[in-house]
Scaffold this motif. Structure first.
Motif, PDB file in Angstrom:
ATOM      1  N   ASP A  81      11.046 -64.710  30.349  1.00 32.35           N
ATOM      2  CA  ASP A  81      10.025 -65.755  30.213  1.00 32.35           C
ATOM      3  C   ASP A  81       8.637 -65.261  30.603  1.00 32.35           C
ATOM      4  O   ASP A  81       7.645 -65.968  30.411  1.00 32.35           O
ATOM      5  N   PHE A  82       8.582 -64.071  31.196  1.00 33.80           N
ATOM      6  CA  PHE A  82       7.293 -63.519  31.621  1.00 33.80           C
ATOM      7  C   PHE A  82       6.587 -62.912  30.415  1.00 33.80           C
ATOM      8  O   PHE A  82       7.043 -61.936  29.832  1.00 33.80           O
ATOM      9  N   GLN A  83       5.463 -63.499  30.013  1.00 37.15           N
ATOM     10  CA  GLN A  83       4.721 -63.039  28.849  1.00 37.15           C
ATOM     11  C   GLN A  83       3.390 -62.431  29.274  1.00 37.15           C
ATOM     12  O   GLN A  83       2.717 -62.938  30.176  1.00 37.15           O
ATOM     13  N   VAL A 111       0.841 -67.638  22.929  1.00 33.30           N
ATOM     14  CA  VAL A 111      -0.054 -66.681  22.282  1.00 33.30           C
ATOM     15  C   VAL A 111      -1.465 -67.231  22.162  1.00 33.30           C
ATOM     16  O   VAL A 111      -2.443 -66.473  22.118  1.00 33.30           O
ATOM     17  N   SER A 112      -1.596 -68.543  22.121  1.00 33.80           N
ATOM     18  CA  SER A 112      -2.922 -69.143  22.003  1.00 33.80           C
ATOM     19  C   SER A 112      -3.801 -68.803  23.196  1.00 33.80           C
ATOM     20  O   SER A 112      -5.023 -68.762  23.069  1.00 33.80           O
ATOM     21  N   ASP A 113      -3.171 -68.540  24.355  1.00 35.19           N
ATOM     22  CA  ASP A 113      -3.965 -68.123  25.518  1.00 35.19           C
ATOM     23  C   ASP A 113      -4.694 -66.816  25.217  1.00 35.19           C
ATOM     24  O   ASP A 113      -5.868 -66.641  25.552  1.00 35.19           O
ATOM     25  N   THR A 114      -3.976 -65.891  24.589  1.00 34.91           N
ATOM     26  CA  THR A 114      -4.577 -64.598  24.236  1.00 34.91           C
ATOM     27  C   THR A 114      -5.674 -64.770  23.200  1.00 34.91           C
ATOM     28  O   THR A 114      -6.746 -64.154  23.290  1.00 34.91           O
ATOM     29  N   ILE A 115      -5.411 -65.618  22.218  1.00 35.07           N
ATOM     30  CA  ILE A 115      -6.393 -65.846  21.156  1.00 35.07           C
ATOM     31  C   ILE A 115      -7.665 -66.459  21.728  1.00 35.07           C
ATOM     32  O   ILE A 115      -8.785 -66.101  21.329  1.00 35.07           O
ATOM     33  N   ARG A 116      -7.509 -67.385  22.681  1.00 34.88           N
ATOM     34  CA  ARG A 116      -8.696 -68.003  23.294  1.00 34.88           C
ATOM     35  C   ARG A 116      -9.552 -66.960  24.002  1.00 34.88           C
ATOM     36  O   ARG A 116     -10.785 -67.005  23.941  1.00 34.88           O
ATOM     37  N   ALA A 124      -1.755 -56.612  21.473  1.00 37.72           N
ATOM     38  CA  ALA A 124      -0.315 -56.351  21.468  1.00 37.72           C
ATOM     39  C   ALA A 124       0.334 -57.305  22.461  1.00 37.72           C
ATOM     40  O   ALA A 124      -0.118 -57.424  23.609  1.00 37.72           O
ATOM     41  N   LEU A 125       1.395 -57.964  22.010  1.00 37.28           N
ATOM     42  CA  LEU A 125       2.045 -59.006  22.810  1.00 37.28           C
ATOM     43  C   LEU A 125       3.395 -58.526  23.323  1.00 37.28           C
ATOM     44  O   LEU A 125       4.147 -57.850  22.598  1.00 37.28           O
ATOM     45  N   SER A 126       3.711 -58.887  24.548  1.00 41.96           N
ATOM     46  CA  SER A 126       4.979 -58.479  25.138  1.00 41.96           C
ATOM     47  C   SER A 126       6.173 -59.061  24.402  1.00 41.96           C
ATOM     48  O   SER A 126       7.266 -58.504  24.447  1.00 41.96           O
ATOM     49  N   ALA A 127       5.976 -60.174  23.722  1.00 41.51           N
ATOM     50  CA  ALA A 127       7.081 -60.809  23.006  1.00 41.51           C
ATOM     51  C   ALA A 127       7.642 -59.915  21.917  1.00 41.51           C
ATOM     52  O   ALA A 127       8.764 -60.114  21.442  1.00 41.51           O
ATOM     53  N   PHE A 135      -0.954 -57.380  16.574  1.00 44.28           N
ATOM     54  CA  PHE A 135      -0.056 -56.384  16.008  1.00 44.28           C
ATOM     55  C   PHE A 135       1.221 -57.010  15.465  1.00 44.28           C
ATOM     56  O   PHE A 135       1.702 -56.628  14.403  1.00 44.28           O
ATOM     57  N   ASN A 136       1.799 -57.981  16.195  1.00 44.56           N
ATOM     58  CA  ASN A 136       3.076 -58.571  15.804  1.00 44.56           C
ATOM     59  C   ASN A 136       2.850 -59.609  14.713  1.00 44.56           C
ATOM     60  O   ASN A 136       2.176 -60.605  14.941  1.00 44.56           O
ATOM     61  N   PRO A 137       3.422 -59.423  13.542  1.00 42.97           N
ATOM     62  CA  PRO A 137       3.212 -60.388  12.457  1.00 42.97           C
ATOM     63  C   PRO A 137       3.717 -61.781  12.812  1.00 42.97           C
ATOM     64  O   PRO A 137       3.094 -62.777  12.412  1.00 42.97           O
ATOM     65  N   SER A 138       4.828 -61.887  13.540  1.00 46.46           N
ATOM     66  CA  SER A 138       5.350 -63.211  13.881  1.00 46.46           C
ATOM     67  C   SER A 138       4.377 -63.954  14.792  1.00 46.46           C
ATOM     68  O   SER A 138       4.222 -65.183  14.685  1.00 46.46           O
ATOM     69  N   MET A 139       3.717 -63.245  15.676  1.00 43.34           N
ATOM     70  CA  MET A 139       2.725 -63.876  16.529  1.00 43.34           C
ATOM     71  C   MET A 139       1.516 -64.328  15.712  1.00 43.34           C
ATOM     72  O   MET A 139       0.893 -65.339  16.009  1.00 43.34           O
ATOM     73  N   HIS A 140       1.219 -63.564  14.707  1.00 40.15           N
ATOM     74  CA  HIS A 140       0.120 -63.965  13.828  1.00 40.15           C
ATOM     75  C   HIS A 140       0.468 -65.271  13.089  1.00 40.15           C
ATOM     76  O   HIS A 140      -0.392 -66.142  12.908  1.00 40.15           O
ATOM     77  N   ASP A 141       1.740 -65.389  12.698  1.00 39.99           N
ATOM     78  CA  ASP A 141       2.173 -66.628  12.054  1.00 39.99           C
ATOM     79  C   ASP A 141       2.023 -67.816  12.999  1.00 39.99           C
ATOM     80  O   ASP A 141       1.646 -68.923  12.574  1.00 39.99           O
TER      81      ASP A 141
END
Length: 769
Positions: free
Chosen positions: A368-370, A432-437, A466-469, A500-506
């Protein structure tokens, strides 16, 4: 010209040399004479607080016995044989049996001198009481064990001599023990600490002139308000604890604990020793005239307990302060030089990779740690650097660092990875929105012009994320992907970010869709309000409701605020949503007031977000809503988090005062989770505090939560504020809050948040808890 510290050291060295020249025998006699004079003075003072012959509230002369031996050595122990004769033939002139007197004298000397020898020779404490171990050993041996041993033998001696009846053996033992123990606790630590400032007094222990540990000084003007505040608090605690009228089962002595413990925690052992002394003197002066002998034992043991607790807490606090300072001092310079960039002061590549490796390892243990890495590369920096010169280029880098730091949390890590490359580690992300902000904030901040020595410069940045997920086993792999994403951003046109991660981009695309849906939600009337009752804990009846926002999404169903508020705030929609909620809630409560007559009328609480609170048209807007809904302003409560008003404290006071002038009640929501400054809090025109549910729901599971809840309730009472506890879920929690005299409560124990119809039915039912 010497500095004050240099002058103080010179005096210390001079006194040291002067003392060393005095013949040992003459010095011995002089010290013993001073000891006996001070002992007689304290003995005379103690007699003023004598309730029955030979029984005082406390007996500080015993403290001098320990101070003499601990400071000047065991060879001064024979001097203790003289103090009983001073008491008998100089101070009191009482006619006691000589044999009993000699035994009394011998018992006192053996007990206290033996305890001092045990502390010095066996336990090897530092009599300056610098460390926690020294204080603990002193309290156990000098304050508790030795006085009990001496008191027991003294009372046996007096009972054998017929001075006191055998039937009162235990009672007199307890009186003597508590009196001596409190006297030692209140005065000995204070004297031992004070003698630190006079290092030449310890000349018999050192071969070289000792250094001054600290200069005696008056408090600075910045310290005076705090000292006055603590003095007032101590006086209030003493007056409440020992001066308030008592009924059959009423006892307020625990109030004296609060200022003592606060002073100990806030300032450490030295201030705690002073506070303990002042507390004991103040209590004795207050109660001696009216307390009477019937409650003397209760008084003595209460003072002993408060004194010991204050000294121990102060020692623990000081020990923690010293530990933290030692760690900081030992690592600060070395760590900074080895792991920081020389120009910007940021973490360098090595330190950043160390933090990143730690995050990766932690992520392996906790799914759960992101976390995320942002690779920031400045666009066209080489051109700017070559055009303006390296000096202005360095200034630009420093200015950019300031803006980057303003875009992230203090806990996030920013590093200078290369010449014009920066990396940012964001941990503990909820989405992921935290990173985008953060990426959006960086782009916005860097788009503003930089003024470098009159030269206006514009610059942009390409950001790779780049996301840990995605799933990583090596920190290097994560950095590689962030770097790749950054180059993709450059190839796509620069001045942008890429994930980098396409799923995160979605998921980012879905978030954009959610923002679009939010813009249509008010128009489509998709928002709902649920109402949770607020209950008077004294009467058990409903006194109002809190309005809670819900979104009936056409595709995703009922959404709670946590699922869309952050998006609404980022999109700048929260002010519109807050206004809608306030209008609907005011209209609803006004209808209920007309349909169901209650006295006092029901109130409605509405949350106000940060951005809405800082809007310049907030007060006219609310005033207009009240007029349109015909709701009396006193029935509206605005709930504002403490962080909102503390972060905007300059403008907050004016806004709150204007709202207060309308008659609206103002509430600090989630109190205890922010960073309120008490020195500012009382200046705001607040009516009520709401204790955060995290404390209330765990009030039985965590003692700290119970203590924090009690403190907030007490703080509210002291400031004249009502206190509401939210998150009440059990009967036990309700009982504890009632015992604390908390005014109001809400939570699932009373009711879940209800629709408007269900809330109206509950009002009609008029339940009582």
């Amino acid at each position: 010209m010497s500095t004050p510290n240099e002058g103080d050291s010179h005096i210390s060295r001079t006194l040291f040399r002067w003392q060393r020249r005095i013949p040992p025998k003459l010095r011995y006699v002089a010290i013993v004479a001073i000891y006996l004079i001070l002992w007689a003075i304290l003995d005379k003072v103690s007699l003023a607080f004598e309730t029955t012959p030979e029984i005082q509230i406390w007996y500080p002369p015993s403290a001098l016995d320990f101070v003499l031996v601990l400071v000047f050595g065991v060879r001064y122990a024979p001097a203790l044989l003289l103090n009983t004769f001073v008491h008998q033939y100089v101070v009191t002139h009482r006619d006691l049996d000589l044999i009993a007197l000699l035994i009394f004298d011998l018992v006192t000397t053996i007990g206290y001198a033996g305890a001092s020898a045990l502390l010095l020779l066996k336990l090897q404490i530092n009599p300056r009481l610098r460390q926690l171990r020294d204080v603990v050993c002193f309290n156990l041996v000098a304050v508790l064990i030795a006085p009990l041993f001496v008191a027991w033998l003294q009372v046996l001696n007096f009972a054998s001599s017929g001075i006191i009846p055998w039937s009162k053996l235990v009672m007199y033992t307890l009186h003597y023990w508590a009196g001596d123990a409190t006297g030692i606790a209140m005065l000995a630590p204070f004297l031992l600490i004070s003698l630190r400032k006079l290092p030449w007094v310890w000349s018999h222990k050192e071969q070289q002139p000792p250094a001054t540990e600290g200069k005696l000084r008056l408090p600075t003007w910045r310290e005076v308000p705090e000292l006055l505040g603590e003095g007032v608090a101590l006086a209030a605690g003493i007056l409440t604890g020992y001066g308030a009228p008592r009924g059959t089962n009423l006892d307020y002595t625990y109030f004296a604990f609060l200022p003592v413990i606060w002073s100990a925690l806030r300032h450490g052992f030295e201030r705690a020793a002073t506070t303990v002394l002042l507390m004991n003197v103040g209590v004795a002066l207050l109660v001696i005239a009216k307390f009477g002998s019937s409650n003397l034992l209760v008084l003595q043991f209460g003072l002993m307990a408060i004194s010991l607790m204050g000294l121990l807490v102060g020692a623990i606090a000081t020990d923690q302060m010293h530990t933290e300072k030692a760690l900081r001092d030992s690592n600060k310079q070395l760590t900074h030089n080895a792991f920081h960039d020389g120009l910007t002061g940021l973490a360098n590549r090595s330190l950043f990779m160390e933090h990143l490796e730690r995050a990766v390892e932690y992520g392996k243990r906790d799914r759960d740690f992101q976390f995320a890495v942002l690779f920031v590369d400045l666009d066209r920096f080489k051109l700017i650097n070559d055009s303006l010169g390296h000096l202005l280029g360095d200034k630009l880098l420093i200015a950019i660092v300031g803006r980057l730091q303003a875009c992230v949390r203090p806990t996030d890590i920013i590093a200078r990875f290369g010449g014009d490359e920066f990396t940012i580690l964001l941990e503990n992300l909820s989405d992921v929105s935290d990173t985008i902000r953060v990426a959006d904030r960086i782009q916005t901040e860097l788009s503003l012009p930089f003024n470098l020595s009159g030269q206006e410069v514009f610059i942009t940045a390409s950001i790779g994320i780049a996301l840990s997920a995605t799933g990583y086993n090596q920190a290097e792999d994560l950095m590689r992907d962030a770097d790749i994403a950054m180059y993709r951003a450059k190839l796509a046109g620069k001045a942008r970010y890429e994930i980098f991660n396409p799923s995160m981009h979605d998921r980012a695309v879905l978030r954009l869709q959610l923002e679009t849906d939010l813009r249509l939600a008010i128009e489509r009337q998709e928002f709902l309000i649920h109402y949770q009752p607020m209950v008077s804990l004294s009467s058990g009846k409903i006194i109002g409701f809190e309005s809670l926002l819900r979104w009936q999404h056409p595709e995703r169903g009922l959404l709670f605020p946590g699922e869309f508020i952050s998006v609404a705030e980022e999109a700048g929609l929260m002010s519109l949503i807050d206004e809608w909620v306030m209008r609907q809630a005011c209209h609803q409560i006004q209808q209920w007031q007309e349909q169901i007559k209650r006295f006092p009328p029901l109130s409605i609480s509405v949350n106000v977000c940060n951005k809405h609170f800082t809007q310049p048209n907030l007060v006219p807007q609310i005033s207009k809503i009240l007029q349109q809904t015909s709701l009396d302003a006193c029935c509206l409560k605005l709930e504002i988090t403490e962080n909102v008003i503390m972060e905007n404290h300059r403008s907050a006071t004016a806004t709150l005062s204007q709202l207060k002038a309308l008659g609206i009640r103002l509430v600090i929501d989630d109190f205890g989770t922010g960073y309120s400054s008490l020195s500012r809090l009382h200046r705001f025109p607040i009516d009520e505090l709401k204790i955060d549910r995290s404390f209330v729901s765990n009030i039985n599971a965590n003692e700290k939560n119970l203590e924090i809840t009690e403190i907030i309730v007490m703080l509210g009472k002291k400031l004249g504020l009502d206190v509401t506890a939210e998150g009440i879920e059990t009967k036990e929690q309700l009982a504890q809050l009632k015992q604390m005299k908390c005014a109001y409560g809400q939570g699932r124990f009373f009711s879940q948040p209800l629709s408007g119809e269900a809330a109206k039915a509950l009002i009609v039912a008029n339940p009582q808890w």
